[in-house]
Write an enzyme that holds these catalytic residues in place. Structure first.
Site, PDB file in Angstrom:
ATOM      1  N   GLY A  52      16.183  52.209  31.441  1.00  0.00           N
ATOM      2  CA  GLY A  52      17.375  52.625  30.712  1.00  0.00           C
ATOM      3  C   GLY A  52      18.449  53.206  31.617  1.00  0.00           C
ATOM      4  O   GLY A  52      19.645  53.107  31.316  1.00  0.00           O
ATOM      5  N   ALA A 107      13.924  55.860  30.040  1.00  0.00           N
ATOM      6  CA  ALA A 107      13.461  56.569  28.842  1.00  0.00           C
ATOM      7  C   ALA A 107      12.721  57.845  29.238  1.00  0.00           C
ATOM      8  O   ALA A 107      12.108  57.921  30.298  1.00  0.00           O
ATOM      9  CB  ALA A 107      12.545  55.662  28.041  1.00  0.00           C
ATOM     10  N   GLU A 149      10.203  47.728  32.697  1.00  0.00           N
ATOM     11  CA  GLU A 149       9.612  47.710  31.350  1.00  0.00           C
ATOM     12  C   GLU A 149       8.410  46.785  31.236  1.00  0.00           C
ATOM     13  O   GLU A 149       7.481  47.049  30.467  1.00  0.00           O
ATOM     14  CB  GLU A 149      10.670  47.302  30.320  1.00  0.00           C
ATOM     15  CG  GLU A 149      11.723  48.360  30.030  1.00  0.00           C
ATOM     16  CD  GLU A 149      12.821  48.457  31.086  1.00  0.00           C
ATOM     17  OE1 GLU A 149      12.747  47.749  32.120  1.00  0.00           O
ATOM     18  OE2 GLU A 149      13.750  49.255  30.888  1.00  0.00           O
ATOM     19  N   GLU A 191      20.288  50.299  32.856  1.00  0.00           N
ATOM     20  CA  GLU A 191      21.032  49.708  31.733  1.00  0.00           C
ATOM     21  C   GLU A 191      22.283  50.523  31.415  1.00  0.00           C
ATOM     22  O   GLU A 191      23.339  49.975  31.097  1.00  0.00           O
ATOM     23  CB  GLU A 191      20.116  49.592  30.510  1.00  0.00           C
ATOM     24  CG  GLU A 191      19.034  48.532  30.709  1.00  0.00           C
ATOM     25  CD  GLU A 191      18.041  48.471  29.564  1.00  0.00           C
ATOM     26  OE1 GLU A 191      17.463  49.527  29.228  1.00  0.00           O
ATOM     27  OE2 GLU A 191      17.848  47.381  28.997  1.00  0.00           O
TER      28      GLU A 191
END
Ligand code: NAI
Length: 699
Positions: free
Chosen positions: A102, A61, A125, A105
Site C-alpha cells: 500500500g 497495510a 501481496e 500504491e
C-alpha cells in the site's frame, strides 16, 4: 494522529509517522486526508510533499489492523489515493528506505515521485496469497512497463530504487535525490518547481501496453503455473496485470478489487496470512517482556563436530560470529571441518557464495581438543551423542570451567533438558537449542525452556536465533518437545497403515499429494531408520504398553537403515536418491500381517491423509493444553519450518480449524474402529473435544 502536518514556506509536508514502518492504519489514513484538506484550503500552500518518518516511507497495510473492522474503514486506502489524485495542488511523494504494498500504491497515486537511493520498492501481496488491492496491478505497469511490473508483482521481491530509476523509459520516479539525508530538501525544491504545472499528471492516464501482449501473457502464465502449484495468487497477478492492458483504467481497478476480495477468502491466502502473523507471534514469549535485558553473545563454542555440530557452526560463521569447535579426537575434528568446507565450496561453485566471503567465514573458525579453549565463550552448544551419560560428563565439565554468565545449550532432540541442567550448579543458564538437520539449511530452531532457565537467557537466545536467521519457537520440556513428540504419533499411524494393508509407497504418495515435502517412509530413509529404532527401544522401556507396528524394527533388523546403507523402506541405486519400491520390504510387511492375523484391506488416500494429519493434531492439542507450546500458531510454525508440512495449508492446527474441529473429532471416532489402533490412540485430547463441542477453533 499518526501523520504530521507542517508548512515549509509555500509547501506543506505530510509525514506519516506510525512506527515501525508507517503502516497505513486508520489513524494514518485520516491524518493524510486531513493534511490534504488543510493544504487545499490554505492559500499560502502551493504544493504538498508526502513522506514517512524514521525508517520507512511506508511498509503498506498496518498488520496490527489485519482482520479487524478498522482495516477497511473509511477513508480506506483507495479513498486516500483518490483524495491525492483529486488534489488541486500538486502532490509529490518523497520515497525513501521502504515503499511496499500500500505504501508504493500510495506513491503511485501522487502526481510526482522523488526517491532516495537505497529504497526497497515492492508489491509483496503475493506472499500473503493476494494481489495488490489499491491499484498496484493497474498503475505499476503504466510506469515500469508490463514485464518489469509483472515480475515485481508475481515475485513480491523488493528492488532498489536506483535500479528502477535506471530502466529506460521508466516513469516511476521523476527525480532521484542525491541521498536519503537530502531527500526532504530536494523534494521541497522539486515541489516548488512543479507548483504551477497544469494539468497535473496522473499515472492512471498513462497507457499500459505490451507489443506482443497475447504471446507474452501466455508465456507468463505458463511460467507462473509451473512455479506456483497449490497457490492461486500468482496466476491472478498475471490476470490483473493483463487487465491493465485490456481494460479502461477504472474497469481495471474494479477487476483488481474483485480478484483481491476473492483471494482474501481462499484457504491458501488465509494460510499465508496466518503464517505471517504466526512467525511474528512466535518470537514473543508471554512472560518475557521485550525489554528484558540480554546477555552479549560475541563468541560461541560448539561441542561435537558431527552431523549437527558442523551445521550449527556454519550458522554462526555465516552471521559473522566466531566459533571454536571441540571434539574428542583430531580425526573427528578433521572430518567435521572437511564437511563444513565441502558445504561452503559447493555454495561457491554454485555461485551462491563469493570466494572471499567463504575465506572470511573460515577465518572465524577455530578448532580444539581442549575444553580450556572454550572457557571464555558467551554461548556453548553441545551436539554430542544422544546419551544422558555423555551429556552429563559434558555439562559437568562446562559447569566447572565456563565463565559466569555463559549460556550452556544442548542440541538434544529427546532428552530431558531439566535433567541436563541439574548436572550444573547454574540451571538458570541452561537451555535447549534444538536445531534441525541439515542445521545450516533448516529454518526451525526449537528453543527448549527448562523449568529454571532464566528469562534473560530466553530473551538472549531468541535474539541470537534472529541473528542466525532461524525461526525460533519456544517449547517446554517433554519427550520430543513439540515437533518430535507429534511426529511419534504420525509415525505410529504410518506403521499401522502398513499393518492394515497399505504399502510405503501408497502412504508416501498420498501425503505428498496433500503437499508434504516427503512422506514418512521416504523421510525415514533420508534421516536414517536406525535413529527412530534407538528412540523406540528407549521409549518401549519407559512405556511398555505402547502399541506400535513392528515393521520398522524388522526393517532395521535387516540392516536397512535408509539411503546411507543403500536400502531402507525403498531400494536405492548407487549415488542416486530415487526411491524404488522394494519387493523384500513388501514381503516383510505381508509376512508381518500374517503373523498378526490381519486380513489386508484397501485403504483410501483420504483415510491415509486424515489419519496421519489428525494424529499430529490430537497430540498437538495435548501439547497446547499442557502449556508445552504457548499458542496453536507456534505449533504451525514448527511444522511448516521443520517438518515440510504444506505451507499453503498453514500448518496442522490451521488445517484442522479449516476442516472444522467437529469434523476432526468425528473422523477420529470412525478410526477408533480400526483393528490395529488401540482405541486410546483416537481418544480426542480434552482440549480438542471441548473446542469441537463448543464450535470453536485452535487459533
Ligand atoms: P553425530 O554422531 O553425527 O555427532 C556427534 C559428535 O560428537 C561426534 O563427532 C563425536 O565424536 C562427538 N562427541 C561425542 N562425545 C563427545 C564428547 N564427550 N566431547 C566432544 N565430542 C564428542 O551426532 P549428531 O547427529 O550430530 O547428533 C548430535 C546431537 O544432536 C544429539 O544429541 C542428537 O540427538 C541431536 N540432534 C540430531 C539431529 C539429527 O538429525 N542428526 C537433529 C537434531 C538434534
Amino acid at each position: 494522529m499518526t501523520a504530521e502536518y507542517k508548512v515549509h514556506g509555500d509547501v506543506a509536508v505530510i509525514t506519516m509517522n506510525n512506527p515501525p514502518v508507517n503502516g497505513l492504519g486508520y489513524a494514518t489514513r485520516v491524518g493524510i486526508t486531513q493534511g490534504l484538506e488543510q493544504a487545499g484550503s490554505d492559500p499560502a500552500v502551493k504544493a504538498v510533499v508526502i513522506t514517512g518518518a524514521g525508517k520507512a516511507f511506508s511498509g503498506g497495510a498496518d498488520i496490527k489492523e489485519f482482520g479487524t473492522s478498522k482495516a477497511g474503514a473509511e477513508p480506506n486506502l483507495l479513498s486516500v489515493i483518490s483524495a491525492i489524485e483529486n488534489s488541486t495542488k500538486p502532490v509529490v511523494a518523497a520515497v525513501h528506505s521502504v515503499a511496499m504494498g500500500g505504501g508504493l500504491e500510495l506513491a503511485l497515486g501522487c502526481h510526482y515521485r522523488i526517491a532516495a537511493p537505497g529504497a526497497n520498492i515492492a508489491l509483496p501481496e503475493v506472499k500473503l496469497g493476494l494481489i495488490p488491492g489499491a491499484g498496484g496491478t493497474q498503475r505499476l505497469p503504466r510506469v515500469l512497463g508490463v514485464e518489469v511490473a509483472l515480475n515485481m508483482i508475481v515475485s513480491g521481491e523488493p528492488v532498489k530504487s536506483e535500479m528502477l530509476a535506471q530502466l529506460p523509459g521508466q516513469k516511476l520516479f521523476d527525480r532521484m535525490a542525491a541521498s536519503p539525508e537530502s531527500l526532504l530538501e530536494e523534494a521541497l525544491a522539486y515541489a516548488r518547481s512543479v507548483a504551477d504545472a497544469r494539468p497535473l499528471p496522473l499515472v492512471r492516464n498513462l497507457p499500459s501496453k505490451h507489443p506482443m501482449g497475447d504471446a507474452y501473457f501466455q508465456f507468463a502464465r505458463n511460467m507462473v503455473k509451473g512455479m506456483s502449484k497449490n497457490l492461486p495468487a500468482p496466476e491472478k497477478c498475471v490476470d490483473a496485470v493483463e487487465s491493465s492492458t485490456r481494460k479502461k483504467f477504472d474497469d481495471g481497478m474494479v477487476y483488481e478489487r474483485e480478484v483481491f476480495t476473492n483471494l482474501m477468502l481462499t484457504p491458501e491466502s488465509r494460510a499465508l496470512r496466518h503464517l505471517f502473523m504466526a512467525e511474528r507471534a512466535a518470537s514473543k514469549i508471554p512472560d518475557v517482556p521485550e525489554d528484558t535485558p540480554q546477555r552479549e553473545i560475541k563468541t560461541v563454542g560448539v561441542i561435537g563436530a558431527g552431523t549437527m555440530g558442523g551445521g550449527i557452526t556454519m550458522n554462526f560463521l555465516n552471521a559473522g560470529i566466531p566459533v571454536t569447535i571441540l571434539e574428542m579426537k583430531q580425526e573427528a575434528l578433521d572430518r567435521g571441518i572437511a564437511t563444513i568446507r565441502k558445504n561452503y565450496e559447493s555454495q561457491v561453485k554454485k555461485g551462491k557464495l563469493k570466494q572471499d566471503k567463504y575465506e572470511q567465514r573460515m577465518a572465524l573458525l577455530k578448532t580444539t581438543l581442549d575444553y580450556a579453549d572454550l572457557k571464555d565463550a558467551d554461548l556453548v552448544i553441545e551436539a554430542v551423542f544422544e546419551e544422558m551419560g555423555v551429556k552429563q560428563k559434558v555439562f559437568e565439565t562446562l559447569d566447572g570451567l565456563m565463565k559466569p554468565g555463559a549460556i550452556l545449550a544442548s542440541n538434544t532432540s529427546t532428552l530431558d533438558v531439566n535433567k541436563i541442567a541439574s548436572f550444573t550448579k547454574r540451571p538458570q543458564d541452561v537451555v535447549g537449542l534444538h536445531f534441525f538437520s541439515p542445521a545450516n539449511v533448516m529454518k526451525l530452531l526449537e528453543v527448549v525452556r527448562g523449568a529454571r532457565t532464566g528469562k534473560d537467557v530466553m530473551a538472549t537466545v531468541m535474539s541470537v536465533a534472529k541473528k542466525i536467521k532461524k525461526t525460533a519457537v519456544v517449547s517446554g520440556v517433554c519427550d520430543g518437545f513439540i515437533g518430535n513428540r507429534m511426529i511419534e504419533q504420525y509415525s505410529r499411524q504410518a506403521g499401522f497403515l502398513l499393518d492394515e494393508g497399505a504399502t510405503p509407497q501408497q502412504v508416501d504418495r498420498a501425503i505428498e499429494k496433500f503437499g508434504f515435502a516427503m512422506g514418512p517412509f521416504r523421510m525415514g530413509d533420508l534421516a536414517g531408520n536406525d535413529i527412530g529404532w534407538a528412540i523406540r527401544k528407549r521409549r518401549s522401556q519407559e512405556r511398555p504398553n505402547m502399541m506400535y507396528s513392528r515393521t520398522a524394527d524388522k526393517l532395521c533388523e535387516l540392516g536397512r537403515f535408509g539411503q546411507k546403507t543403500g536400502a531402507g523402506w525403498y531400494d536405492y541405486q548407487e549415488g542416486k536418491r530415487d526411491a524404488i519400491p522394494a519387493k523384500l520390504v513388501e514381503d516383510m510387511i505381508v509376512a508381518h500381517r500374517k503373523e498378526l492375523g490381519i486380513e489386508p484391506r484397501k485403504i483410501s488416500d483420504e483415510e491415509i491423509v486424515q489419519r496421519l494429519v489428525f494424529s499430529l493434531v490430537n497430540e498437538a492439542a495435548h501439547i497446547l493444553e499442557e502449556g508445552i507450546a504457548a499458542r496453536a500458531s507456534d505449533i504451525d510454525m514448527v511444522y511448516i519450518t521443520g517438518y515440510g508440512f504444506p505451507f499453503h495449508r498453514g500448518g496442522p492446527m490451521l488445517y484442522a480449524d479449516q476442516v472444522g474441529l467437529f469434523n476432526v473429532v468425528q473422523a477420529m471416532k470412525r478410526f477408533q474402529r480400526n483393528p490395529r489402533d488401540d482405541a486410546k490412540f483416537w481418544e480426542p485430547a480434552p482440549l480438542l473435544a471441548r473446542l469441537a463441542a463448543e464450535g470453536k477453533t485452535f487459533n
